[in-house]
Design a protein around this motif. Structure first.
Motif, PDB file in Angstrom:
ATOM      1  N   LEU A 188       0.878  -1.168   0.000  1.00  0.00           N
ATOM      2  CA  LEU A 188       0.000   0.000   0.000  1.00  0.00           C
ATOM      3  C   LEU A 188       0.915   1.218   0.000  1.00  0.00           C
ATOM      4  CD1 LEU A 188      -2.408  -1.135   2.868  1.00  0.00           C
ATOM      5  CD2 LEU A 188      -2.810  -1.335   0.405  1.00  0.00           C
ATOM      6  N   LYS A 189       0.854   2.013  -1.066  1.00  0.00           N
ATOM      7  CA  LYS A 189       1.737   3.177  -1.200  1.00  0.00           C
ATOM      8  C   LYS A 189       1.185   4.351  -0.408  1.00  0.00           C
ATOM      9  CE  LYS A 189       4.163   5.921  -4.679  1.00  0.00           C
ATOM     10  NZ  LYS A 189       4.396   7.005  -3.804  1.00  0.00           N
ATOM     11  N   LEU A 190       2.084   5.026   0.335  1.00  0.00           N
ATOM     12  CA  LEU A 190       1.708   6.220   1.096  1.00  0.00           C
ATOM     13  C   LEU A 190       1.917   7.476   0.248  1.00  0.00           C
ATOM     14  CD1 LEU A 190       3.236   5.522   4.623  1.00  0.00           C
ATOM     15  CD2 LEU A 190       1.001   4.913   3.746  1.00  0.00           C
ATOM     16  N   SER A 191       1.218   8.538   0.620  1.00  0.00           N
ATOM     17  CA  SER A 191       1.300   9.808  -0.108  1.00  0.00           C
ATOM     18  C   SER A 191       2.547  10.614   0.270  1.00  0.00           C
ATOM     19  CB  SER A 191       0.041  10.643   0.155  1.00  0.00           C
ATOM     20  OG  SER A 191      -0.101  10.914   1.530  1.00  0.00           O
ATOM     21  N   TYR A 192       3.567   9.951   0.780  1.00  0.00           N
ATOM     22  CA  TYR A 192       4.851  10.589   1.059  1.00  0.00           C
ATOM     23  C   TYR A 192       5.605  10.757  -0.248  1.00  0.00           C
ATOM     24  CZ  TYR A 192       9.524  11.470   2.741  1.00  0.00           C
ATOM     25  OH  TYR A 192      10.744  12.041   2.963  1.00  0.00           O
ATOM     26  N   PRO A 193       6.240  11.873  -0.508  1.00  0.00           N
ATOM     27  CA  PRO A 193       6.392  13.060   0.324  1.00  0.00           C
ATOM     28  C   PRO A 193       5.251  14.068   0.109  1.00  0.00           C
ATOM     29  CG  PRO A 193       7.820  13.260  -1.579  1.00  0.00           C
ATOM     30  CD  PRO A 193       7.121  11.917  -1.676  1.00  0.00           C
ATOM     31  N   THR A 194       4.856  14.710   1.190  1.00  0.00           N
ATOM     32  CA  THR A 194       3.883  15.801   1.111  1.00  0.00           C
ATOM     33  C   THR A 194       4.642  17.086   0.756  1.00  0.00           C
ATOM     34  OG1 THR A 194       4.169  16.410   3.437  1.00  0.00           O
ATOM     35  CG2 THR A 194       2.473  14.746   2.933  1.00  0.00           C
ATOM     36  N   PRO A 195       3.941  18.168   0.450  1.00  0.00           N
ATOM     37  CA  PRO A 195       4.638  19.444   0.198  1.00  0.00           C
ATOM     38  C   PRO A 195       5.544  19.854   1.373  1.00  0.00           C
ATOM     39  CG  PRO A 195       2.393  19.605  -0.578  1.00  0.00           C
ATOM     40  CD  PRO A 195       2.516  18.281   0.132  1.00  0.00           C
ATOM     41  N   GLN A 196       5.122  19.585   2.608  1.00  0.00           N
ATOM     42  CA  GLN A 196       5.950  19.913   3.776  1.00  0.00           C
ATOM     43  C   GLN A 196       7.228  19.066   3.797  1.00  0.00           C
ATOM     44  OE1 GLN A 196       2.717  19.079   3.875  1.00  0.00           O
ATOM     45  NE2 GLN A 196       1.611  20.765   4.822  1.00  0.00           N
ATOM     46  N   ASP A 197       7.100  17.784   3.428  1.00  0.00           N
ATOM     47  CA  ASP A 197       8.275  16.912   3.368  1.00  0.00           C
ATOM     48  C   ASP A 197       9.258  17.419   2.305  1.00  0.00           C
ATOM     49  OD1 ASP A 197       7.296  15.068   5.340  1.00  0.00           O
ATOM     50  OD2 ASP A 197       6.051  14.140   3.796  1.00  0.00           O
ATOM     51  N   TRP A 198       8.738  17.853   1.165  1.00  0.00           N
ATOM     52  CA  TRP A 198       9.571  18.408   0.093  1.00  0.00           C
ATOM     53  C   TRP A 198      10.303  19.654   0.590  1.00  0.00           C
ATOM     54  CZ3 TRP A 198      11.513  16.764  -4.280  1.00  0.00           C
ATOM     55  CH2 TRP A 198      10.886  15.707  -4.960  1.00  0.00           C
ATOM     56  N   GLN A 199       9.587  20.544   1.273  1.00  0.00           N
ATOM     57  CA  GLN A 199      10.201  21.785   1.761  1.00  0.00           C
ATOM     58  C   GLN A 199      11.325  21.495   2.759  1.00  0.00           C
ATOM     59  OE1 GLN A 199       6.910  24.030   3.326  1.00  0.00           O
ATOM     60  NE2 GLN A 199       6.309  24.820   1.312  1.00  0.00           N
ATOM     61  N   ARG A 200      11.081  20.579   3.671  1.00  0.00           N
ATOM     62  CA  ARG A 200      12.097  20.233   4.677  1.00  0.00           C
ATOM     63  C   ARG A 200      13.346  19.684   3.991  1.00  0.00           C
ATOM     64  NH1 ARG A 200       9.222  17.464   8.480  1.00  0.00           N
ATOM     65  NH2 ARG A 200       9.264  15.600   7.199  1.00  0.00           N
ATOM     66  N   ALA A 201      13.172  18.785   3.040  1.00  0.00           N
ATOM     67  CA  ALA A 201      14.319  18.213   2.330  1.00  0.00           C
ATOM     68  C   ALA A 201      15.036  19.282   1.502  1.00  0.00           C
ATOM     69  CB  ALA A 201      13.855  17.062   1.442  1.00  0.00           C
ATOM     70  N   LYS A 202      14.263  20.163   0.876  1.00  0.00           N
ATOM     71  CA  LYS A 202      14.850  21.223   0.041  1.00  0.00           C
ATOM     72  C   LYS A 202      15.727  22.150   0.888  1.00  0.00           C
ATOM     73  CE  LYS A 202      13.546  24.561  -3.477  1.00  0.00           C
ATOM     74  NZ  LYS A 202      12.452  25.186  -4.207  1.00  0.00           N
ATOM     75  N   ARG A 203      15.265  22.484   2.114  1.00  0.00           N
ATOM     76  CA  ARG A 203      16.060  23.323   3.021  1.00  0.00           C
ATOM     77  C   ARG A 203      17.413  22.675   3.328  1.00  0.00           C
ATOM     78  NH1 ARG A 203      11.046  24.260   5.680  1.00  0.00           N
ATOM     79  NH2 ARG A 203      11.556  22.691   7.238  1.00  0.00           N
TER      80      ARG A 203
END
Length: 171
Positions: free
Chosen positions: A98-113
Motif C-alpha cells: 500500500l503506497k503512502l502519499s509521502y512526500p507531502t509538500p511539507q516533506d519536500w520543503q524540509r528536504a529542500k532546506r
C-alpha cells in the motif's frame, strides 16, 4: 432404541452442517473498510480503526534507522505525519503493498532546506523474499523507510484498506 439413536445422529449432523454453513456465510460478508491506520513508531505497532474503534493491531518493522522523521532519500527513516494510501499493488517486490502519499509538500520543503531529495515510494508491505522470517522479521528494523508486516497480515490489511485511507505515523 436404534431408531432414536439414528434420529439423534441425523439431527446432530444436520445441525452441525447448518452451523458450518452459517459460519461460511458470515465469512463471505463484506468486511467494513478501515478508515484510519495509526502507526506508532516507538511501539513498533500499527493499528487499524473503523469508525473510531480499534479493529486490529500488528507488530511492525520500520526503516533501518527509525528515530526521528524521514528527512531525505536513503536515511533509513520512516516518515512521521499524516498521509493517505494512494495505490494498492497486488504484486509488489515485497508481496503486496500500500503506497503512502509521502512526500507531502511539507516533506519536500524540509528536504529542500537541507539541499536533499525527500525520497519516495514509502509503503506498507509484506516480506517478499524474506517470507520465511515470518513473525520474527520484527526483531530488527530492516526496511528502507517502509512499514513491514508478515505476508499473511498483509493479505488481511490489503483486503480491509482502500485507496484514500488516512495514515497517521507517530514518533
Amino acid at each position: 432404541m436404534k431408531r432414536s439413536l439414528l434420529l439423534i445422529v441425523a439431527l446432530s449432523y444436520f445441525f452441525a452442517c447448518s452451523c458450518i454453513a452459517k459460519i461460511n456465510d458470515l465469512r463471505s460478508l463484506p468486511q467494513p473498510k478501515i478508515d484510519l491506520i495509526h502507526i506508532e513508531k516507538q511501539k513498533r505497532r500499527m493499528t487499524l480503526f473503523f469508525d473510531n474503534n480499534k479493529s486490529k493491531s500488528y507488530r511492525i518493522a520500520l526503516g533501518f534507522s527509525p528515530q526521528g522523521p524521514k528527512l531525505m532519500e536513503g536515511d533509513g527513516k520512516t516518515p512521521e505525519g499524516v498521509y493517505s494510501i494512494t495505490y494498492k499493488n497486488p504484486q509488489s517486490q515485497f508481496y503486496r503493498s500500500l503506497k503512502l502519499s509521502y512526500p507531502t509538500p511539507q516533506d519536500w520543503q524540509r528536504a529542500k532546506r537541507l539541499g536533499q531529495n525527500p525520497g519516495s515510494n514509502i509503503m506498507i508491505h509484506g516480506l517478499g523474499e524474506f517470507y520465511r522470517a515470518g513473525k520474527w522479521h520484527v526483531l530488527k528494523d530492516w526496511t528502507l523507510g517502509c512499514i513491514a508486516v508478515t505476508n499473511e497480515e498483509m493479505d488481511e490489511i490489503y483486503r480491509l484498506v482502500d485507496v484514500g485511507t488516512k495514515v497517521k505515523i507517530s514518533p
